[in-house]
Write a protein that holds these residues in place. Structure first.
Motif, mmCIF file in Angstrom:
data_model
loop_
_atom_site.group_PDB
_atom_site.id
_atom_site.type_symbol
_atom_site.label_atom_id
_atom_site.label_comp_id
_atom_site.label_asym_id
_atom_site.label_seq_id
_atom_site.Cartn_x
_atom_site.Cartn_y
_atom_site.Cartn_z
ATOM 1 N N SER A 135 0.852 -1.191 0.000
ATOM 2 C CA SER A 135 0.000 0.000 0.000
ATOM 3 C C SER A 135 0.879 1.228 0.000
ATOM 4 O O SER A 135 2.043 1.169 0.402
ATOM 5 C CB SER A 135 -0.858 0.048 1.267
ATOM 6 N N ALA A 139 -2.023 5.534 2.713
ATOM 7 C CA ALA A 139 -2.901 4.455 3.166
ATOM 8 C C ALA A 139 -2.296 3.732 4.378
ATOM 9 O O ALA A 139 -3.007 3.403 5.333
ATOM 10 C CB ALA A 139 -3.147 3.466 2.029
ATOM 11 N N VAL A 143 -3.980 3.212 8.082
ATOM 12 C CA VAL A 143 -4.178 1.890 8.694
ATOM 13 C C VAL A 143 -3.449 1.796 10.036
ATOM 14 O O VAL A 143 -4.001 1.303 11.030
ATOM 15 C CB VAL A 143 -3.699 0.788 7.723
ATOM 16 N N SER A 174 -10.438 0.559 6.207
ATOM 17 C CA SER A 174 -10.009 -0.839 6.161
ATOM 18 C C SER A 174 -11.051 -1.842 6.665
ATOM 19 O O SER A 174 -11.492 -1.797 7.813
ATOM 20 C CB SER A 174 -8.736 -0.993 6.984
ATOM 21 N N ALA A 368 -10.878 -1.916 0.917
ATOM 22 C CA ALA A 368 -9.494 -1.915 1.413
ATOM 23 C C ALA A 368 -8.937 -0.492 1.479
ATOM 24 O O ALA A 368 -9.600 0.407 1.981
ATOM 25 C CB ALA A 368 -8.621 -2.837 0.555
ATOM 26 N N ASP A 369 -7.736 -0.274 0.913
ATOM 27 C CA ASP A 369 -7.122 1.062 0.975
ATOM 28 C C ASP A 369 -7.552 1.952 -0.192
ATOM 29 O O ASP A 369 -7.043 3.054 -0.367
ATOM 30 C CB ASP A 369 -5.590 0.915 0.976
#
Ligand code: UDP
Length: 448
Positions: A135, A139, A143, A174, A368-369
């Motif tokens: 990533s 991002a 996270v 996430s 997700a990202d």
């Protein structure tokens, strides 16, 4: 410093076996081997074929030590990533024994962000662990902050410490973290992995300084040290780009001659990475959007997707549409002069590839990202415009057609920005560029 008997310059690589994670880490692996390191890659059966064209200083370690149930879960990583993250963790003990038994054991472990337990393993055997992030730095910052601060569930979350970071609705953050809030048992293991990631000795991010400089600095703050390197965009050698990440479902000659027959900048490339499975209504809306746009297009559809949508469609768009069922040679397509726009789910690899090719993008982040990535390319870098949001959303085909026509046909600012940033990307990985230098620095640190 290395543990007892560890060999300086011997690196153990532990990838996570899904395309978006394996592809860039294996590109890094090759660069390390070319710079003289001895590299051992922990290869699950999915990864082994990808290593066939590698330099001989790359050894594959095929551990037969996964219990059958864990091996099955790892094999299904692209469908059930959470279970696979935990299953791969059962290699912790066997790997410790493997390292202890080596006459020339590694002095560093480089592992994917879903292999956070490698940090404890490295501690146990007295060597260093480097986190590899597939990533981007923005991002990864988000996270890390989520796992570290464990914010309460609210409608939205903001990250005031992270430079230029907007407020995100919950569903845009996430999925791993959300699963944890919902009490899913495996997610405690995942949380521990991310906390261990934050303790790693070093971090390598697939990005480059001009793209994410402020976020790289922020990561250094989070980590509490400067061993955070940006070595991207990571790429394979030109000769290997046609079969990168898997063997192509189209013949190179067919693809290239079709693209050759198109005008410069006239083709939109539509691909949602390796994981996304579109529903029939979404495929129908996409097909309609492309049909109405009148543009040339290459559309990558999953071989296991709802193929009914394509009945009649392929005939109607014959001559201007090229449908790939299965695995596309994404790099050669994006880098062809006929490429005019890239409709993407905003997976980080796809974004870097689009940027390196200088192609403006149409963003449809799904999970997700990807929402964070979309913020970066749409709102900050301005190389893309949003066309849809969310994994379950059915886009309006008229609006989609309009966005395609505008981005391809008009002199939009996204195109000139894309050309600018492409220049920075090329420079970054050229000899003497900042990613090139970061890689040198990283290799030097590994040798030390
Ligand atoms: N990819 C490819 N052919 C395909 C689909 C994907 O070569 O048909 C590659 C793509 O170039 C990228 C990776 O697979 O390198 C997908 O990673 P990304 O981060 O974009 O998305 P993910 O698959 O992880 O969602």
């Amino acid at each position: 410093a290395g543990g007892g008997g560890a060999v300086k310059g011997h690196v153990l690589i532990i990838p996570f076996p899904t395309s978006g994670h394996v592809i860039p880490l294996l590109d890094l692996t090759r660069l390390l081997a070319m710079r003289g390191l001895t590299v051992t890659v922990l290869a699950t059966p999915q990864i082994l074929p990808l290593l066939s064209a590698y330099p001989s200083s790359v050894n594959a370690l095929v551990l037969q030590l996964l219990p059958p149930e864990a091996a099955r879960d790892v094999a299904l990583a692209s469908v059930y990533p959470r279970a696979a993250i935990q299953a791969l963790g059962s290699l912790h003990g066997p790997l410790r024994e493997w390292i202890a038994a080596q006459p020339n054991p590694p002095s560093v472990i480089i592992s994917d962000m879903f292999v956070g337990w490698a940090h404890r393993l490295a501690e146990e055997v007295g060597i260093r662990r480097v986190l590899f992030s597939p990533s981007g730095a923005m991002a990864l910052s988000v996270v890390f902050t989520l796992w570290r601060d464990m914010p309460k569930i609210a409608d939205s979350v903001s990250f005031p410490e992270i430079p230029n970071s907007p407020t995100y609705p919950w569903r845009q953050l996430s999925g791993l973290f959300q699963a944890h809030r919902e009490g899913e048992p495996v997610s405690e293991f995942i949380r521990e992995g991310f906390l261990a990631n934050m303790e790693s000795w070093g971090v390598v991010v697939n990005t480059f300084n001009e793209l994410e400089g402020p976020y790289m600095d922020h990561l250094r703050k989070i980590m509490g040290h400067d061993r955070v390197w940006a070595t991207g965009p990571l790429l394979p050698p030109e000769a290997d780009s046609f079969s990168r990440g898997g063997s192509s479902s189209v013949l190179a000659d067919d693809m290239v001659s079709w693209l050759d027959s198109r005008k410069d900048g006239s083709v939109v490339y539509v691909c949602f990475g390796s994981q996304v499975r579109l529903a029939e209504e979404q495929m129908t809306a996409l097909a309609l959007g492309m049909e109405k746009s009148g543009a040339n297009f290459v559309w990558v559809v999953r071989a296991d997707g709802p193929m009914k949508v394509l009945e009649g469609f392929e005939d109607r768009v014959a001559g201007r549409g090229f449908v790939i069922k299965g695995w596309a040679p994404q790099l050669p397509i994006l880098n062809h002069r006929a490429m005019g726009a890239f409709l993407t789910h905003c997976g980080w690899n796809s974004i870097l590839e689009g940027i390196k090719a200088g192609v403006p993008m149409l963003a449809w982040p799904m999970g997700a990202d990807q929402f964070v990535n979309a913020t970066l390319i749409v709102d900050q870098l301005k190389v893309a415009r949003r066309v849809s949001e969310g994994a379950g959303t059915v886009p309006d085909s008229d609006k989609l057609a309009e966005a395609i026509t505008e981005l391809i046909g008009e002199d939009r600012p996204e195109r000139s920005r894309a050309t600018e940033i492409k220049g920075a990307a090329v420079e970054a990985i050229d000899e003497g560029g900042c990613s090139y230098k970061d890689l040198d620095e990283f290799v030097k640190c590994i040798h030390a």
